[in-house]
Design an enzyme around this catalytic site. Structure first.
Site, mmCIF file in Angstrom:
data_model
loop_
_atom_site.group_PDB
_atom_site.id
_atom_site.type_symbol
_atom_site.label_atom_id
_atom_site.label_comp_id
_atom_site.label_asym_id
_atom_site.label_seq_id
_atom_site.Cartn_x
_atom_site.Cartn_y
_atom_site.Cartn_z
ATOM 1 C CB SER A 127 2.513 9.960 -0.365
ATOM 2 O OG SER A 127 2.199 10.794 0.714
ATOM 3 C CG ASP A 171 17.211 5.197 4.874
ATOM 4 O OD1 ASP A 171 17.586 4.663 3.810
ATOM 5 O OD2 ASP A 171 16.853 6.387 4.950
ATOM 6 C CE LYS A 186 1.522 13.747 -2.656
ATOM 7 N NZ LYS A 186 1.886 14.030 -1.255
#
Length: 481
Positions: free
Chosen positions: A295, A306, A320
């Site tokens: 999460s 990224d 999740k």
């Protein structure tokens, strides 16, 4: 057709549609009511209507995804405490190795009333305020230990062969979510590696109401006075979405952090980093994750990966990628936890692992090339012991086998009967340190320092083959009180 007639027709259609929807919902409610009436009239034993309703709510949410649930009154306060990171109590972690046996103290928390009163790891709680609790379950005992700040609770504890009485004044107990590598002589966290103080180390255990403030304080105190930074999110199951966004923003100067999409893939929001960071962008940074990082942990890790802000080591995360809203019921006594959206990393790749996804599908966060390092079960157990001893100094020197769950004790006994060592721990030196055992940590630190100036910390880690095993089920459940 006259405009007035057209208006009447439109109003009639709207009212008719609303009545149809209302009729369907009313019919469903009447079905539940009819079933309750029949159970009450014909069932062989008396049944509490409220218990049936609570069971019905749990049954309804069981048809949704695995992260949606009904939170009954007995669990709702504990849920709120975990998010708010504080509660009123005496400050101990407890467990119950065997149903019907006394609840046992795992450890008093640093700076807690229980520690000041002399409560020790291994103490069994027999009596609370004159009432025997020796056979009550862990939730019932925890509820009796908690209470308003400033009130007292009298305990009778079994310590070995004798009983000990103590009176403790309840206080506000703060639960830490940002911890360091080790504690100093004053029991304050040191956010640097003992083996190389030039490497800052911050471990986050959750994303709660106070996490952003805690981490901000730590990073400001460090004041960029380090060569590299490790953010350890292993075992961090997540928490608040806004906390994850603010944490990521501490390290990113610009760019998308996360986007959320609701039913039908409709873009609901897009969180973007603001100008300025708490850590210089030229400082090397690494994030450690494992299969229990989920999460909010995945949001932070994916965003920094990224954007090329941090290298990522460890093992693939949990996957999740859904957002849950907490919708109070019964004026805040219980609640529905419902999945309302999915979130996506800056590259717009999916984070959530669907029920039919396998290892080849796109989900979660994967460590960078060359940084995927797994730990065998025995090493992970010893590391968890060392991490707990760093958090709770009262555990140092304690025989930790007494805290093993009944299932683990049975498994270790079976292993011994087969002629092998319990958990394989005989292969690990008794004086093993975190640096010696934590291969993922060593690997990312060496990568960062090599990138900076070609230097490396001496690899003191053991040469062992690593196997991927899930240790979560081997840890006994515990609760704070």
């Amino acid at each position: 057709m006259l405009p007035r007639n057209l208006t009447i027709i439109c109003i009639t259609l709207v009212v008719s549609s609303a009545c149809h929807v209302l009729q369907q919902r009313t019919h469903t409610a009447l079905l539940v009511g009819e079933a309750l009436e029949m159970i009450d009239r014909y069932y062989v034993e008396p049944v509490d209507d409220r218990e049936l309703i609570l069971s019905a709510l749990a049954g309804m949410t069981s048809q949704l995804d695995q992260h949606s649930e009904f939170i009954p009154p007995t669990d709702y306060q504990a849920f709120q405490d975990s998010i708010q990171q504080e509660f009123a109590g005496i400050g101990i972690y407890v467990d119950q190795p065997q149903t019907g046996k006394p609840v046992r103290v795992i450890t008093p928390l640093v700076g807690s009333p229980a520690l000041a009163a002399g409560v020790l790891p291994g103490d069994e709680i027999l009596i609370v305020d004159g009432t025997s609790v020796a056979t009550l379950n862990i939730r019932e005992v925890s509820e009796r230990l908690r209470g308003p700040i400033g009130t007292t609770v009298k305990l009778t504890l079994r310590r070995g062969d004798k009983e000990v009485e103590t009176t403790i004044v309840r206080d506000r107990i703060q639960m830490e979510s940002v911890i360091g590598d080790h504690r100093d002589e004053n029991n304050r966290w040191v956010y640097r590696l003992a083996e190389n103080p030039r490497v800052a180390y911050v471990r986050m255990t959750s994303f709660g109401d106070k996490t952003v403030g805690e981490l901000g304080t730590v990073l400001r105190d460090l004041n960029n006075n380090f060569d590299a930074l490790v953010l350890d999110l292993r075992g961090n199951g997540g928490g608040l979405l806004n906390a994850a966004v603010e944490v990521a923003d501490m390290f990113l100067d610009s760019g998308k952090i996360v986007s959320t999409k609701t039913r039908g893939g409709r873009l609901e929001s897009e969180e973007v980093a603001t100008s300025g960071t708490l850590v210089d962008t030229d400082k090397p940074m690494a994030i450690l994750i494992d299969h229990d990082s989920a999460s909010a942990s995945e949001i932070v890790t994916a965003a920094l990966q990224d954007h090329g802000r941090a290298i990522v080591g460890g093992t693939r995360s949990f996957g999740k990628g859904t957002v849950q809203n907490i919708l109070p019921l019964e004026y805040g006594r219980s609640a529905l936890r419902l999945t309302v959206a999915k979130y996506f990393r800056p590259s717009d790749q999916n984070i959530h692992r669907g029920k039919d996804d396998d290892e080849d599908d796109v989900w979660g966060v994967t460590p960078d090339e060359g940084l995927a390092v797994e730990l065998d079960l025995a090493t992970l157990r010893r590391l968890m012991t060392l991490w707990q001893e760093a958090s709770y100094p009262s555990l140092k020197g304690i025989d930790r086998t007494q805290f093993a769950s009944a299932a683990q004790q049975a498994a270790d006994q079976n292993a011994t009967d087969d002629g092998s060592e319990p958990g394989g721990e005989a292969e690990i030196p008794e004086n093993a340190t975190v640096w010696l055992l934590d291969k993922p940590l060593v690997t990312v630190v060496q990568r960062m320092l090599t990138q900076v100036n070609g230097d490396q910390i001496g690899d003191q880690s053991a040469e062992t083959e690593n196997e991927s095993e899930d240790a979560a089920s081997d840890e006994p459940q515990n609760q704070a009180a």
